[in-house]
Design a protein around this motif. Structure first.
Motif, PDB file in Angstrom:
ATOM      1  N   ASP A 164       0.838  -1.203   0.000  1.00 39.48           N
ATOM      2  CA  ASP A 164       0.000   0.000   0.000  1.00 39.48           C
ATOM      3  C   ASP A 164       0.868   1.247   0.000  1.00 39.48           C
ATOM      4  O   ASP A 164       0.601   2.206  -0.733  1.00 39.48           O
ATOM      5  CB  ASP A 164      -0.914   0.021   1.238  1.00 39.48           C
ATOM      6  N   GLU A 165       1.911   1.234   0.811  1.00 41.30           N
ATOM      7  CA  GLU A 165       2.767   2.404   0.933  1.00 41.30           C
ATOM      8  C   GLU A 165       3.531   2.675  -0.366  1.00 41.30           C
ATOM      9  O   GLU A 165       3.565   3.809  -0.847  1.00 41.30           O
ATOM     10  CB  GLU A 165       3.747   2.212   2.092  1.00 41.30           C
ATOM     11  N   VAL A 166       4.128   1.639  -0.937  1.00 37.08           N
ATOM     12  CA  VAL A 166       4.937   1.890  -2.134  1.00 37.08           C
ATOM     13  C   VAL A 166       4.068   2.267  -3.328  1.00 37.08           C
ATOM     14  O   VAL A 166       4.496   3.025  -4.204  1.00 37.08           O
ATOM     15  CB  VAL A 166       5.822   0.671  -2.472  1.00 37.08           C
ATOM     16  N   ARG A 167       2.838   1.766  -3.368  1.00 35.49           N
ATOM     17  CA  ARG A 167       1.944   2.137  -4.473  1.00 35.49           C
ATOM     18  C   ARG A 167       1.469   3.574  -4.345  1.00 35.49           C
ATOM     19  O   ARG A 167       1.249   4.260  -5.357  1.00 35.49           O
ATOM     20  CB  ARG A 167       0.731   1.200  -4.500  1.00 35.49           C
ATOM     21  N   GLU A 168       1.285   4.041  -3.113  1.00 34.27           N
ATOM     22  CA  GLU A 168       0.713   5.371  -2.901  1.00 34.27           C
ATOM     23  C   GLU A 168       1.760   6.459  -2.690  1.00 34.27           C
ATOM     24  O   GLU A 168       1.438   7.643  -2.743  1.00 34.27           O
ATOM     25  CB  GLU A 168      -0.230   5.325  -1.690  1.00 34.27           C
ATOM     26  N   HIS A 169       3.012   6.061  -2.444  1.00 34.96           N
ATOM     27  CA  HIS A 169       4.043   7.059  -2.168  1.00 34.96           C
ATOM     28  C   HIS A 169       4.402   7.813  -3.444  1.00 34.96           C
ATOM     29  O   HIS A 169       4.825   7.206  -4.437  1.00 34.96           O
ATOM     30  CB  HIS A 169       5.300   6.395  -1.603  1.00 34.96           C
ATOM     31  N   LEU A 274      11.124  -5.381  -4.628  1.00 37.97           N
ATOM     32  CA  LEU A 274      10.296  -6.180  -5.523  1.00 37.97           C
ATOM     33  C   LEU A 274       9.372  -5.294  -6.345  1.00 37.97           C
ATOM     34  O   LEU A 274       9.260  -5.465  -7.569  1.00 37.97           O
ATOM     35  CB  LEU A 274       9.478  -7.186  -4.716  1.00 37.97           C
ATOM     36  N   TYR A 275       8.714  -4.350  -5.691  1.00 37.82           N
ATOM     37  CA  TYR A 275       7.764  -3.485  -6.389  1.00 37.82           C
ATOM     38  C   TYR A 275       8.453  -2.694  -7.506  1.00 37.82           C
ATOM     39  O   TYR A 275       7.899  -2.536  -8.595  1.00 37.82           O
ATOM     40  CB  TYR A 275       7.108  -2.528  -5.403  1.00 37.82           C
ATOM     41  N   GLU A 379       1.828 -10.880  -9.354  1.00 36.77           N
ATOM     42  CA  GLU A 379       1.089 -11.884  -8.586  1.00 36.77           C
ATOM     43  C   GLU A 379       0.732 -11.416  -7.182  1.00 36.77           C
ATOM     44  O   GLU A 379      -0.379 -11.676  -6.699  1.00 36.77           O
ATOM     45  CB  GLU A 379       1.923 -13.158  -8.508  1.00 36.77           C
ATOM     46  N   VAL A 380       1.650 -10.705  -6.502  1.00 39.54           N
ATOM     47  CA  VAL A 380       1.447 -10.460  -5.075  1.00 39.54           C
ATOM     48  C   VAL A 380       1.386  -8.990  -4.663  1.00 39.54           C
ATOM     49  O   VAL A 380       0.908  -8.688  -3.565  1.00 39.54           O
ATOM     50  CB  VAL A 380       2.561 -11.148  -4.236  1.00 39.54           C
ATOM     51  N   ALA A 381       1.868  -8.083  -5.494  1.00 42.60           N
ATOM     52  CA  ALA A 381       2.037  -6.696  -5.040  1.00 42.60           C
ATOM     53  C   ALA A 381       0.789  -5.849  -5.277  1.00 42.60           C
ATOM     54  O   ALA A 381       0.882  -4.696  -5.687  1.00 42.60           O
ATOM     55  CB  ALA A 381       3.247  -6.062  -5.726  1.00 42.60           C
ATOM     56  N   HIS A 382      -0.362  -6.415  -5.036  1.00 40.23           N
ATOM     57  CA  HIS A 382      -1.599  -5.652  -5.147  1.00 40.23           C
ATOM     58  C   HIS A 382      -1.801  -4.839  -3.876  1.00 40.23           C
ATOM     59  O   HIS A 382      -1.352  -5.198  -2.798  1.00 40.23           O
ATOM     60  CB  HIS A 382      -2.786  -6.582  -5.369  1.00 40.23           C
ATOM     61  N   GLY A 383      -2.480  -3.725  -3.978  1.00 38.60           N
ATOM     62  CA  GLY A 383      -2.730  -2.882  -2.815  1.00 38.60           C
ATOM     63  C   GLY A 383      -4.010  -3.288  -2.093  1.00 38.60           C
ATOM     64  O   GLY A 383      -4.658  -4.282  -2.434  1.00 38.60           O
ATOM     65  N   GLY A 384      -4.376  -2.509  -1.091  1.00 36.84           N
ATOM     66  CA  GLY A 384      -5.643  -2.710  -0.394  1.00 36.84           C
ATOM     67  C   GLY A 384      -5.555  -3.413   0.930  1.00 36.84           C
ATOM     68  O   GLY A 384      -6.582  -3.592   1.598  1.00 36.84           O
ATOM     69  N   ALA A 385      -4.340  -3.809   1.365  1.00 42.25           N
ATOM     70  CA  ALA A 385      -4.227  -4.536   2.630  1.00 42.25           C
ATOM     71  C   ALA A 385      -4.705  -3.696   3.805  1.00 42.25           C
ATOM     72  O   ALA A 385      -5.422  -4.183   4.688  1.00 42.25           O
ATOM     73  CB  ALA A 385      -2.781  -4.970   2.847  1.00 42.25           C
TER      74      ALA A 385
END
Length: 427
Positions: A164-169, A274-275, A379-385
């Motif tokens: 969530d942080e890396v997607r929104e930063h 990874l992201y 595969e795994v780096a989706h947001g929303g957690a």
């Protein structure tokens, strides 16, 4: 609705701040307070203490600060007794948080563990504490949730909050472009967020950097510092080494985005790597006594989350132990493992340098690593957690106002079947 937080790590402070914002989006009247850090305070948490200032590791340092931890536990206990919150939310920091959970349960307050400790990696006997003191375990990894559930915990997979942080930063794109535009490939050094990690690992990264520069004279290095005093300490160490390395404070995402490849201390930063799909070699240097201890306690083959996510065999077979540091690490049990890693009490700078030189000198190896990272990210780096965790907490507490919460854990001698509870046969 009033929620007490207990958060002691810098990374937990970040996850706590995001969770507080998500809780307020869902319930604007929620009151968040307790122990945390500056980011949580900015998000609106009423801090009783900045616990991130006590982010310490290993037994000796804990003992030196024991009186402070005990006083904070006592303060929390008095607050639970006189100002009963609706729930307690813990984030990582297990040594201290087990005591907070114990006091919360003594007062009948439901406990949620968001981003729980890696009990599955460092001593499974602690699962008894999780079953006894924690009502809801909100897990960031799918195999982690399965592991907890198989051992009688009420575990739910919500996703990893780091994504969530890396997607929104928001990245400073202009800064990234300036770094990329300079002559020569950039190698970013990530020596950790704890001062102790920086002090233990930076010397080996500097030694590896000197080796890399011997073979690749045009390479550039940049170092990401988490705190001002760590930046000053790193600058002094770099000056003593004679290397030319730029030190940047709180520029980790940009330095990763601009890098050709990285050298990093093991931790949640591996998910950020990874992201951004950056080939990375991982180091975690510890003392010889600590290395001996981890060999007795560690139950997973890899210390890097990214490697555990792709491994077909993340756990050691019963009766086996991690390799001794005196010998070279054995070949990976799983060829899909992405980040070379060294948990060591010795000097692995030559191996670290070799990986970096390979990525710099052989474009095909670099491209292949990026492609495999890209596949795992998809595969795994989706947001929303964080939103999922906030919804779980709020919905659970709303239901508790109408119905008494049942005990979420399973009785000894029972396991979970797909259709419900099923008692095991007596041994």
């Amino acid at each position: 609705m009033k929620i007490f937080f207990s958060v002691g790590e810098p990374s937990g402070d970040l996850h706590g701040a995001n969770l507080i914002r998500a809780l307020r989006d869902r319930r604007p009247d929620v009151q968040c307070l307790g122990y945390g850090g500056p980011l949580m305070a900015e998000a609106g948490c009423q801090l009783h203490e900045d616990l991130t200032r006590l982010a310490v590791m290993w037994v000796l340092r804990v003992l030196l600060n024991l009186h402070r931890f005990l006083e904070l536990v006592s303060r929390a206990d008095r607050y639970f007794q006189h100002h009963r919150p609706d729930a307690v939310v813990l984030i990582d920091y297990p040594g201290f948080n087990w005591w907070i959970a114990r006091r919360a349960k003594a007062h009948g307050i439901p406990v949620f563990y968001f981003a729980p400790p890696q009990v599955w990696a460092w001593g499974g006997w602690r699962i008894k504490k999780m079953r006894r003191f924690v009502d809801h375990v909100l897990c960031g990894l799918k195999f982690e949730a399965d592991w907890y559930a198989a051992r009688g915990c009420n575990a739910t997979f919500v996703g990893h909050p780091y994504f969530d942080e890396v997607r929104e930063h928001p990245l400073d794109i202009a800064f990234v472009e300036r770094l990329r535009a300079a002559d020569g490939p950039l190698v970013t050094i990530l020596p950790g967020s704890r001062t102790q990690e920086v002090e233990h690992n930076l010397r080996w990264f500097l030694k590896a950097a000197a080796m890399v520069r011997q073979g690749m004279p045009n390479v550039r290095f940049a170092l990401a510092a988490f705190k001002p005093h760590q930046a000053r300490w790193a600058q002094q160490a770099i000056a003593a080494s004679g290397l030319k390395i730029e030190v940047y404070l709180r520029r980790t995402p940009e330095l990763i985005a601009a890098a050709h490849c990285c050298m990093a201390v093991s931790g949640s930063v591996s998910l950020e790597l990874l992201y951004h799909r950056r080939p990375t070699v991982i180091l975690y240097w510890i003392t010889r006594s600590a290395f001996w201890l981890q060999r007795k306690l560690r139950r997973v083959r890899y210390i890097t989350l990214v490697n555990l996510l792709v491994s077909k065999q993340p756990f050691f077979e019963h009766g086996t132990q991690p390799p001794c540091d005196r010998a070279a690490p054995p070949p990976p049990a799983d060829e899909r493992v992405l980040f070379p890693e060294y948990l060591t009490c010795g000097d692995r700078s030559a191996e670290i340098a070799e990986h970096v030189v390979d990525w710099l000198a052989h474009p095909a190896e670099h491209t292949d690593c990026v492609a495999r990272l890209d596949a795992l990210r998809t595969e795994v780096a989706h947001g929303g957690a964080t939103r999922t965790a906030a919804a779980y907490i709020v919905d659970t507490l709303d239901q508790s106002h109408h119905h008494r919460l049942p005990r979420p854990h399973y009785l000894p001698g029972m396991n979970v079947a797909s259709s419900g509870l099923q008692r095991k046969a007596a041994p």
